[in-house]
Structures are given as C-alpha cells and as structure tokens.
Scaffold this motif. Structure first.
Motif, PDB file in Angstrom:
ATOM      1  N   ALA A  10      -3.703  19.427  16.356  1.00 38.11           N
ATOM      2  CA  ALA A  10      -4.895  19.977  15.729  1.00 38.11           C
ATOM      3  C   ALA A  10      -6.029  19.965  16.741  1.00 38.11           C
ATOM      4  O   ALA A  10      -6.058  19.113  17.647  1.00 38.11           O
ATOM      5  N   HIS A  19      -7.921  11.935  16.845  1.00 32.42           N
ATOM      6  CA  HIS A  19      -8.902  12.648  16.023  1.00 32.42           C
ATOM      7  C   HIS A  19      -9.821  11.709  15.250  1.00 32.42           C
ATOM      8  O   HIS A  19     -10.609  12.172  14.408  1.00 32.42           O
ATOM      9  N   SER A  33     -11.272  22.079   9.334  1.00 31.61           N
ATOM     10  CA  SER A  33     -11.265  22.547  10.724  1.00 31.61           C
ATOM     11  C   SER A  33      -9.888  22.403  11.359  1.00 31.61           C
ATOM     12  O   SER A  33      -9.608  23.014  12.388  1.00 31.61           O
ATOM     13  N   SER A  34      -9.024  21.576  10.766  1.00 35.64           N
ATOM     14  CA  SER A  34      -7.671  21.385  11.309  1.00 35.64           C
ATOM     15  C   SER A  34      -6.700  22.452  10.836  1.00 35.64           C
ATOM     16  O   SER A  34      -5.548  22.479  11.273  1.00 35.64           O
ATOM     17  N   THR A  36      -5.164  25.720  11.136  1.00 36.63           N
ATOM     18  CA  THR A  36      -5.017  26.744  12.160  1.00 36.63           C
ATOM     19  C   THR A  36      -3.938  27.715  11.710  1.00 36.63           C
ATOM     20  O   THR A  36      -3.415  27.626  10.602  1.00 36.63           O
ATOM     21  N   VAL A  43      -1.929  15.421  14.010  1.00 42.50           N
ATOM     22  CA  VAL A  43      -3.210  14.741  14.106  1.00 42.50           C
ATOM     23  C   VAL A  43      -2.949  13.259  14.308  1.00 42.50           C
ATOM     24  O   VAL A  43      -1.913  12.730  13.897  1.00 42.50           O
ATOM     25  N   ASN A  54      -0.143  22.977   6.887  1.00 41.81           N
ATOM     26  CA  ASN A  54      -1.159  23.985   6.593  1.00 41.81           C
ATOM     27  C   ASN A  54      -0.638  25.139   5.753  1.00 41.81           C
ATOM     28  O   ASN A  54      -1.425  25.977   5.301  1.00 41.81           O
TER      29      ASN A  54
END
Length: 444
Positions: A10, A19, A33-34, A36, A43, A54
């Motif tokens: 990430a 992170h 924000s992670s 994608t 992470v 995701n």
C-alpha cells in the motif's frame, strides 16, 4: 490467473515502521488511501503485517469462506482482553454460542419488545425543552442503552450499573483499533490511557459478577433472558457450565456490539438529517403518514421505507475502520500466494466510500437504495452488519431500535445544530461525532 509470490505494498509505508506513522498521522483516511487498483495490497505496522483486500468479491469470500479464513487479529485481541465471546469465536464453538443466544435476538423477541422500545423513545425524546440545547449524541446513547438493556434483561438495571456499562463500552470503542494494529508492548505499556482502559474493564467485571450472583439467587422465572441463557449454557464437548470469565466476556461483547455501534450510528443519522432540512421534512412526513399520533408499532415498521433508507445510507457512510481474518492454510488470493497463518484485513469504511462502487461516495443520499434509483450494488460492496456465518446476531434489534427512534424524533421536532458548533469525526474503531449539540423546535 497464475499465482505470484509477492504482493504490492500500500502507498505511504516507510522502512522499519511500515504504515504505522501514516495510520497515526491520518487515522480516519488511512484505509481509504490504501485502496488502489490492486485487489490485494500489503500493509505493515512495525512487526505486524496484513494483506488488505480491496476487491468486493474478495472481501465477500473472506467473510463467508470459513474453511479458509478464521477470526483474525482483530477478534483475537478481543478474546485476549475479554475472554472468547461469540463475536471472537470460530467454528463449532461459534455455532454453539450463536444457537444459545439467538432466541434473545429473534424477530419474535424483537416484535415482543417493540412496545418497550417505543415507550422509551417517547419518554426520552418527547421531553426535550423547545429551544434548549440538547447533547443529542448522549441522548441517543442513553436511549439505546436503556432500550437494549430492557430487551436483553428482564429486570431494569440501576442507573449506576447502566452508567458503568456505558463508560466501559465508550473506552473499548476508543481504544480497540490501536489494540488491534499495534503490538502488546505498546497497548499494555502503563500509560494513563491504558490504565483507564483496564480499570474500566475491571469495573465492568465487578458489575457482571454481582449481576450473576443476584440472578443465581433469584432466577428470572417464566421470562428467561440473555443472562439466564448464559447461566444455562453448557460446553458442547465437556458439558461444563460457563465460567464467570466466559459469562463476563459474552455480556461485554454483546453489549458492545448492541449498544456502542447502534448509538453511534443513530447519532450520525440524526446529524445527517439535521444538516439537511429536506431529509428532515421527508422523515416527518413519512412518520406522520405512517404513525399518525400513535407510537411506532412493529407491524408498521416496514412502511417507514425512507426512514430505513436514511439509516442504511448512514451505515454506508459511517462504517468501522478495519476487520481481520487469518488464513487456515495456504491460499491464492487475487493471484497472490498467501501463506497459512497470514492476517487478511478489509475496511468497511474504505469499501463503502469507494468512488468506483458508489458515485460521489461522500454525498449523503438515502435514495441510493430506493428501488426506483436503478442502482445495483455489487456483491461484497455493502455489508454494514457483515455477512456469512458471522453476520451480526443483533442486526434486527439494532435496525428496529434505530427506526423507532428516528421516526419518533422527527415526528416531534425540527432540529438545527447549535450556533458556533463544529461537528467532526472523532478517531475510533467506529468513528463517532465529536459532539452533537442540537436545538429542537416543535413542529407546528
């Protein structure tokens, strides 16, 4: 798709600490924000790493495929702090615990308690003083606490007990995310916050021990409740009764899931409607048309369609930050070889705010879910109560409490935010309003 041995990281990681600095710097937006284009990213928070899903289909699989995924670090930390309650258990044990507690959350039980829910809503929300500032978040918390405790326990608990329970749940919610992603050395270090957390949990244990002793001395009789169900439970393998620690754990996590999440969601729903006069007006008109001058009855709940849409949109926009699972064996996810024992996480908040899945995702729009909208939600893209075998056991109770409260509130009052107030999201495993001072005015 052929499997690979690497997973893209990430964005925002730094050497050694991973992170962790990014999460501490912007906790409310980190998981968003992670997200994608990659369906799976890596992470890390110091020595703790996880695969972050995701893709909606992948998140759905993680929740329903119990042959591959078991409860992960998030729930393991719950078990470490609070025993092994239903919310943190796996497999046959989870199924046994769920069967034991299910009658208290069944539709029949909720139907039987709807009158109690409406009575509490009328009494607590109808007594506000016109023009006087109301701490609406505290009022919603008080209402939900009173209602749920009356539904789950046959006897009304003393105010001091209710206050202790609320304090404990508040503390858990504020510190649960940190206890999930950071090592024990951080969460157990004797900082003032950690000491307050432990002291609050210990007070709750004392309260429950007293309740158990009183119930053993005077059983509920013809109307057994959650506490009676736990006292009657036997371990499927040994036939032994639950220990005091196990009973405390079950009650603590049941109340956490039923009270904290419901009151926070209800507070956000009140806020979202308050800052949008057109939403308030539609809520009032629907309540007037469905309820008239009477209380909300169970048989009329299905007619409060717009009220439920307001709640569903609130659940979408104001979601928990992170849940995790652990792989039982080696598995290939989105083309990535994930070893057995790996932590795999997903963020309801990030998924529910994905612009690919939801046009203009930060806009509050209850009509997204209206039948006439034509919008089709991708499977795995919306799961406010989870899905699969671990779906929230209290979903129907929570939706009933929130629907009754919202209809009762806006049938009586027009609300506005107190002048000079800035309401923001406060950091928590489930972000809550920093405050919610509102000014009520009676409808004409």
């Amino acid at each position: 798709m052929p499997a690979t041995t690497s997973c893209p990281p990430a964005p925002g990681g730094v050497p050694l600490l991973g992170h962790a600095p990014a999460l501490l710097r912007r906790p409310l937006s980190f998981f968003e924000s992670s997200r994608t284009a990659d369906p799976l990213v890596r992470v890390g928070f110091g020595p703790i790493g996880l695969y972050l899903a995701n893709d909606p289909a992948l998140v759905h699989r993680i929740q329903v495929d119990t042959d591959t995924f078991e409860r992960g670090r998030f729930f393991e930390r719950l078990a470490a702090n609070f025993g092994n309650p239903l919310i943190a258990s796996n497999g046959p044990e989870h199924q046994h615990q769920r069967r034991t507690l299910k009658p208290a959350f069944s539709r029949r039980s909720v139907r039987d308690h709807t009158e109690v829910i409406a009575e509490e809503a009328e009494r607590r929300l109808g007594g506000w003083r016109p023009g006087a500032v109301v701490a609406a978040d505290e009022e919603m918390s008080d209402l939900v606490t009173a209602v749920v405790l009356r539904c789950l326990f046959t006897t009304e608990l003393p105010p001091a007990v209710v206050s202790d329970i609320r304090t404990t749940l508040y503390m858990i919610a504020r510190r649960l995310l940190a206890r999930t992603v950071f090592p024990d050395a951080v969460t157990e270090f004797p900082t003032p916050g950690n000491r307050r957390f432990r002291a609050s949990v210990n007070r709750f244990h004392t309260t429950v021990d007293r309740m158990v002793a009183e119930r053993r001395a005077a059983p509920a009789g013809d109307h057994p409740d959650v506490l009676d169900a736990l006292l009657a439970t036997r371990h499927p393998a040994t036939g032994a009764p639950l220990t005091g620690t196990e009973i405390r754990s079950e009650l603590l996590m049941l109340l956490f899931a039923a009270l904290e999440t419901t009151s926070t969601t209800l507070s956000w729903a009140v806020f979202e409607a308050t800052v949008r006069p057109e939403v308030q007006e539609r809520l009032r008109k629907e309540a007037d048309a469905v309820l008239g001058d009477g209380p909300v009855g169970y048989d009329r709940l299905h007619d409060l369609a717009y009220t439920r849409r307001v709640l569903h949109e609130t659940l979408r926009l104001r979601s928990p930050m992170l849940f995790t699972r652990r792989t039982r064996h080696d598995v290939v996810l989105a083309g990535v070889e994930v070893p057995a024992g790996s932590e795999v996480g997903y963020s309801p908040r990030a998924m529910h705010r994905d612009p690919v899945l939801y046009p203009d995702p930060r806009r509050f729009d209850p009509d997204r879910s209206a039948p006439e909208s034509g919008q089709v939600v991708t499977r795995g893209a919306y799961f406010p109560f989870g899905t699969g075998p671990h779906r929230c056991i209290g979903e129907h109770l929570a939706m009933t409490v929130m629907t009754v409260a919202l209809a009762t509130l806006f049938s009586r009052w027009r609300l506005r935010v107190a002048p000079g107030t800035r309401i923001r999201e406060a950091n928590s495993s489930l972000p809550h309003p920093s405050s919610l001072p509102l000014v009520p005015t009676p409808h004409d």
